[in-house]
Motif scaffolding. Structure first.
Motif, short mmCIF file in Angstrom:
data_model
loop_
_atom_site.label_atom_id
_atom_site.label_comp_id
_atom_site.label_asym_id
_atom_site.label_seq_id
_atom_site.Cartn_x
_atom_site.Cartn_y
_atom_site.Cartn_z
N ALA A 15 0.84 -1.21 0.00
CA ALA A 15 0.00 0.00 0.00
C ALA A 15 0.87 1.26 0.00
O ALA A 15 0.56 2.25 -0.70
CB ALA A 15 -0.93 -0.02 1.21
N GLY A 16 1.96 1.24 0.76
CA GLY A 16 2.86 2.39 0.82
C GLY A 16 3.52 2.65 -0.54
O GLY A 16 3.63 3.79 -0.99
N GLN A 17 3.96 1.57 -1.19
CA GLN A 17 4.58 1.72 -2.51
C GLN A 17 3.57 2.25 -3.52
O GLN A 17 3.87 3.11 -4.35
CB GLN A 17 5.13 0.37 -2.98
CG GLN A 17 6.29 -0.15 -2.14
CD GLN A 17 6.65 -1.59 -2.46
OE1 GLN A 17 5.91 -2.30 -3.14
NE2 GLN A 17 7.79 -2.03 -1.96
N PHE A 18 2.35 1.71 -3.45
CA PHE A 18 1.29 2.15 -4.38
C PHE A 18 1.00 3.63 -4.18
O PHE A 18 0.89 4.40 -5.15
CB PHE A 18 0.03 1.30 -4.15
CG PHE A 18 -1.19 1.83 -4.84
CD1 PHE A 18 -1.27 1.85 -6.22
CD2 PHE A 18 -2.27 2.32 -4.10
CE1 PHE A 18 -2.40 2.36 -6.87
CE2 PHE A 18 -3.39 2.82 -4.73
CZ PHE A 18 -3.46 2.84 -6.12
N ALA A 19 0.90 4.06 -2.91
CA ALA A 19 0.58 5.46 -2.62
C ALA A 19 1.65 6.39 -3.20
O ALA A 19 1.33 7.44 -3.80
CB ALA A 19 0.46 5.67 -1.11
N LYS A 20 2.91 6.00 -3.09
CA LYS A 20 3.99 6.82 -3.61
C LYS A 20 3.93 6.89 -5.15
O LYS A 20 4.07 7.95 -5.76
CB LYS A 20 5.33 6.21 -3.16
CG LYS A 20 6.49 7.16 -3.22
CD LYS A 20 7.70 6.57 -2.51
CE LYS A 20 8.94 7.35 -2.87
NZ LYS A 20 10.17 6.65 -2.55
N GLY A 21 3.68 5.73 -5.76
CA GLY A 21 3.57 5.68 -7.23
C GLY A 21 2.39 6.50 -7.71
O GLY A 21 2.49 7.25 -8.70
N ALA A 22 1.25 6.36 -7.02
CA ALA A 22 0.04 7.08 -7.41
C ALA A 22 0.26 8.59 -7.32
O ALA A 22 -0.15 9.36 -8.20
CB ALA A 22 -1.13 6.66 -6.53
N ALA A 23 0.95 9.02 -6.25
CA ALA A 23 1.21 10.46 -6.07
C ALA A 23 2.10 10.99 -7.19
O ALA A 23 1.93 12.14 -7.64
CB ALA A 23 1.88 10.70 -4.71
N SER A 24 3.01 10.15 -7.69
CA SER A 24 3.94 10.63 -8.71
C SER A 24 3.25 10.95 -10.03
O SER A 24 3.80 11.67 -10.86
CB SER A 24 5.07 9.60 -8.94
OG SER A 24 4.60 8.53 -9.73
#
Ligand code: NAD
Length: 421
Positions: free
Chosen positions: A14-23
């Motif tokens: 979830a943390g990795q996804f959130a960072k990717g989504a924000a980018s």
């Protein structure tokens, strides 16, 4: 082995996804859909073992997303299999397939048990009974299992055969319901080595991009199963020396270098690296602090947390396993200028060749080993070009760049197709 309390695999995903989504400023309504799997299946099924005893097993199949195509992902047999882990692994499959532009979505499943504690005859019963219990939840155009930790071509053959026998109208036309099968049962040449091939292509590309000379470089590999053992051989052909290795039986060091071919033979014969007549036994902590150029976790998730990241003495971590680095571990590695080749890129060679197997089965074709290798190389090169270019453009780490590419493709597809009804 030391107990490692840390965040769950799904929290990491979830943390990795959130960072990717924000980018890429992923629209919130699409982030909402992708943040949870579509289906989570838990099945308790009984198996009558060869000794007459009946046992109840717990199996999982999590289907994360299928907007790109049928769900696709491995089946794991391991005592640590859990819903949380399958949720994380299924999401990583979604991003991996999108990054490689495969017509697949993401899934993952498995059975919570130790396959090493069972005879072959019982493993067959357990595999077939689980496939039967999954019923119409799997299928060549719906959800296509593949091997993962604790499973192999033999388990895939049993699953394919069971599924085929349940589909009386199309018995001969559903070989592509499972990938990672033996060649005899319709598997692809090179599938067994494919994940290691893809990993070595990524490492080679990274080294050329960063001006790093691989000849004579050292590596440490955790996990000496299908992925770890084939990778050790592939990298030794590129001039790397295996100075530390570990598996479920323990960890070993040999500054002169292990012979990966002989070690693989030993593991095939004895089931683990225990008893290999070379090297010195070390503790898990010492393994992760090994002085080496490339550290490869090729076993379980959540292996590199803050402690391992602080003690690491390598230049590059290559995620052969899925989710081996937790969020804090990755932050510390970056802080210490240790790069990470992320799982969704690094170990994607396996699912690419699974896709080739799926195609070959449908076309009644058989491609030779060189053809499979060349096709994989072309696809990996194209994806590596895209990932490295995005990394440079975003000024981010490689994982975030890979997520940006994958999520952008999914966003565009959702926006085009819409959400119905
Ligand atoms: P495998 O079952 O062939 O080998 C697993 C290895 O991990 C074995 O050497 C085992 O001893 C070791 N291991 C198990 N528990 C351990 C522990 N507690 N500590 C240290 N080592 C332990 O599995 P594999 O197919 O090689 O898969 C390894 C990893 O690679 C998994 O994370 C899997 O998801 C990932 N992966 C596999 C493929 C594939 O094609 N097989 C593709 C992509 C990613």
């Amino acid at each position: 082995m030391a107990e490692i309390p840390r965040m769950s695999a799904y929290e990491v995903a979830a943390g990795q996804f959130a960072k990717g989504a924000a980018s890429i400023d992923l629209p919130p309504e699409i982030a909402l859909i992708l943040a949870q799997p579509k289906n989570e299946l838990i099945i308790h099924f009984p198996v009558k073992l060869a000794n007459g005893e009946t046992r109840l097993f717990k199996g999982y199949r999590v289907q994360h997303n299928n907007v790109m195509g049928p769900y696709k992902g491995g089946m794991r047999f391991h005592p640590d299999v859990s819903l949380d882990e399958c949720k994380a692994l299924s999401a990583w499959m979604t991003w991996k397939c999108a990054l490689q532009e495969l017509p697949f979505g993401g899934a993952k499943g498995g059975i919570k048990f130790d396959p090493n504690a069972y005879e072959l005859v019982d493993l067959e019963r357990i595999s077939r009974r689980f496939t039967h219990a999954l019923g119409a939840n799997i299928g060549p155009d719906w959800d296509i299992p593949a091997p993962d930790m604790g499973t192999n071509a033999q388990v895939m053959d049993w699953m394919m055969d069971t599924y085929s026998n349940m589909r009386h109208e199309s018995r001969q036309s559903v070989k592509h319901s499972v990938t990672g099968k033996s060649i005899l049962c319709g598997g692809s040449e090179g599938r067994e080595e494919a994940t290691a091939w893809g990993l070595s292509m990524c490492i080679d590309r990274w080294a050329r991009d960063r001006g790093f000379d691989l000849a004579g470089a050292s590596m440490a590999i955790q996990g000496f199963g299908n992925v770890g053992a084939h990778l050790a051989s592939a990298l030794s052909r590129m001039g790397l020396v295996l100075v530390a290795v570990g598996d479920h039986s323990g960890y070993w060091r040999n500054p002169e270098g292990f012979n990966p071919y002989k070690l693989h033979e030993h593991v095939r014969a004895c089931g683990s690296i225990e008893g290999y007549p070379a090297g010195e036994r070390i503790r898990r902590e010492e393994f992760f602090a090994s002085e080496c150029d490339i550290l490869v976790p090729a076993a379980l998730a959540l292996q590199i947390g803050s402690e391992e990241a602080k003690s690491a003495r390598c230049k590059l971590v290559v995620e052969a396993a899925n989710g081996p680095t937790d969020l804090e571990g990755e932050r510390i590695l970056h802080e210490r200028n240790i790069e990470v080749l992320p799982d969704i890129l690094a170990n994607s060679g396996g699912v690419v060749v699974s896709y080739f197997e799926w195609l070959q089965n449908q076309r009644c074709e058989r491609w030779d080993r060189n053809t499979v290798h060349d096709k994989l190389k072309r696809r990996m090169d194209a994806t590596l070009d895209t990932a490295f270019a995005r990394e440079a453009r975003l000024g981010s780490d490689l994982r975030t760049a890979c997520y940006a590419v994958a999520l952008e493709r999914m966003r565009d597809l959702y926006e085009r197709r819409g959400i119905w009804p």
